[in-house]
Design a protein around this motif. Structure first.
Motif, short mmCIF file in Angstrom:
data_model
loop_
_atom_site.label_atom_id
_atom_site.label_comp_id
_atom_site.label_asym_id
_atom_site.label_seq_id
_atom_site.Cartn_x
_atom_site.Cartn_y
_atom_site.Cartn_z
N SER A 1 -11.86 -2.94 -5.82
CA SER A 1 -10.53 -1.72 -5.95
C SER A 1 -11.80 -0.42 -5.95
CB SER A 1 -9.56 -1.85 -7.12
OG SER A 1 -9.12 -0.52 -6.75
N ASN B 1 0.90 -1.06 0.14
CA ASN B 1 -0.06 -0.17 0.22
C ASN B 1 1.16 0.97 0.03
OD1 ASN B 1 -2.12 1.96 1.23
ND2 ASN B 1 -3.31 -0.40 1.11
N ALA C 1 -5.25 2.51 3.10
CA ALA C 1 -4.55 3.39 2.37
C ALA C 1 -5.38 4.65 2.68
CB ALA C 1 -5.82 3.23 1.20
N VAL D 1 -12.72 0.91 -2.47
CA VAL D 1 -12.05 0.88 -1.35
C VAL D 1 -12.42 2.64 -2.11
CG1 VAL D 1 -9.42 1.29 -0.60
CG2 VAL D 1 -10.77 -0.83 -1.45
N LEU E 1 -3.31 -6.94 -1.60
CA LEU E 1 -3.30 -7.75 -0.61
C LEU E 1 -4.01 -8.82 -0.33
CD1 LEU E 1 -3.82 -6.87 2.74
CD2 LEU E 1 -6.83 -7.24 2.31
N THR F 1 -7.76 -2.66 3.30
CA THR F 1 -6.56 -1.96 2.19
C THR F 1 -7.25 -0.59 2.47
OG1 THR F 1 -7.20 -3.84 0.49
CG2 THR F 1 -6.64 -1.70 -0.21
N THR F 2 -8.84 -0.78 2.89
CA THR F 2 -9.18 0.75 3.07
C THR F 2 -8.38 1.47 4.33
OG1 THR F 2 -10.67 0.11 1.74
CG2 THR F 2 -11.32 2.47 3.52
N TRP G 1 -9.31 -10.43 2.05
CA TRP G 1 -10.11 -9.54 1.69
C TRP G 1 -10.94 -9.53 2.22
CZ3 TRP G 1 -10.05 -11.50 -4.87
CH2 TRP G 1 -8.12 -11.66 -5.45
N TYR H 1 -2.85 -0.54 -4.17
CA TYR H 1 -2.82 -1.60 -3.04
C TYR H 1 -2.91 -2.72 -3.79
CZ TYR H 1 -7.31 1.03 -3.79
OH TYR H 1 -8.49 1.59 -4.95
#
Ligand code: COA
Length: 183
Positions: free
Chosen positions: A139, A81, A112, A142, A98, A108-109, A103, A96
């Protein structure tokens, strides 16, 4: 330069080291991991070693780059990331990836938000963009959760991508739980 590290409730964002290559190679060669990338085939270990060296160099030459993302509960390398400079358009992109079993948990959020906060708060960038294959809905979701705005299709990396943007003034710096620099 010394690459800063950050912690979120569930993640550690730390500099890449050359020893990360085998673990990253295992992640990148999982089925469909690179489905929406310009080269969807899983890379060789040699290519991943070069990629990791390039990430380390990015921080030294550009002053920012991608972090290795670790899951705090296991310490395992779990993806990347961070921010990438795009010389052709002189833009900075948040990127990013993962590991697949992780998932759908908001990780990821969570990471980020650190990348955006670093870009706006530390680097004082005026805006940050994000790019995804139009069919990469996870994606794109996100990007939406980060408060980024869809600006339409655009050509990057020889592909048509969905482009998103967020400006420093529009980004909510206060809405982020970050433990602060770990070193
Ligand atoms: C894209 C990726 C990083 C997302 O990671 P993640 O940790 O699952 O992301 P988050 O959990 O923070 O958010 C994902 C969101 O997408 C949603 N989503 C997942 N699959 C979706 C789909 N097929 N259609 C619509 N929404 C989808 C999730 O429900 C979640 O939204 P929600 O919180 O509103 O429910 C991960 O799927 C990945 O590594 N993919 C392979 C690499 C990649 O494509 N990187 C991005 C390149 S642009």
């Amino acid at each position: 330069m010394t690459v800063p590290s950050f912690e979120t409730p569930r993640l550690r964002l730390r500099p890449f080291v050359e020893d990360d290559a085998p673990a990253l190679h295992r992640i990148l060669t999982k089925e469909d991991m690179l489905k929406y990338f310009p080269s969807p085939a899983g890379p060789s270990l040699d290519k991943v070693e070069k990629f990791v060296r390039n990430q380390i160099r990015q921080w030294a030459t550009v002053g920012y780059g991608w972090w290795a993302v670790e899951l705090k509960s296991t310490g395992a390398l779990s993806g990347w990331n961070g921010l990438q400079y795009l010389p052709d358009t002189r833009e900075t992109e948040v990127g990013y990836l993962l590991d697949r079993p992780l998932w759908g948990r908001g990780l990821t959020t969570e990471a980020a938000r650190v990348s955006l906060r670093y870009g706006f708060g530390n680097l004082e960038l005026p805006e940050i963009i994000a790019l995804a294959h139009p069919e990469n809905l996870a994606s794109r979701r996100v990007m939406e959760k980060l408060g980024m705005r869809f600006t339409g299709p655009a050509d990057y990396f020889g592909m048509q991508m969905a482009r998103y943007v967020v400006g420093r003034a529009a980004f909510d710096m206060g809405d982020i739980a970050v433990g602060g620099p770990a070193n």
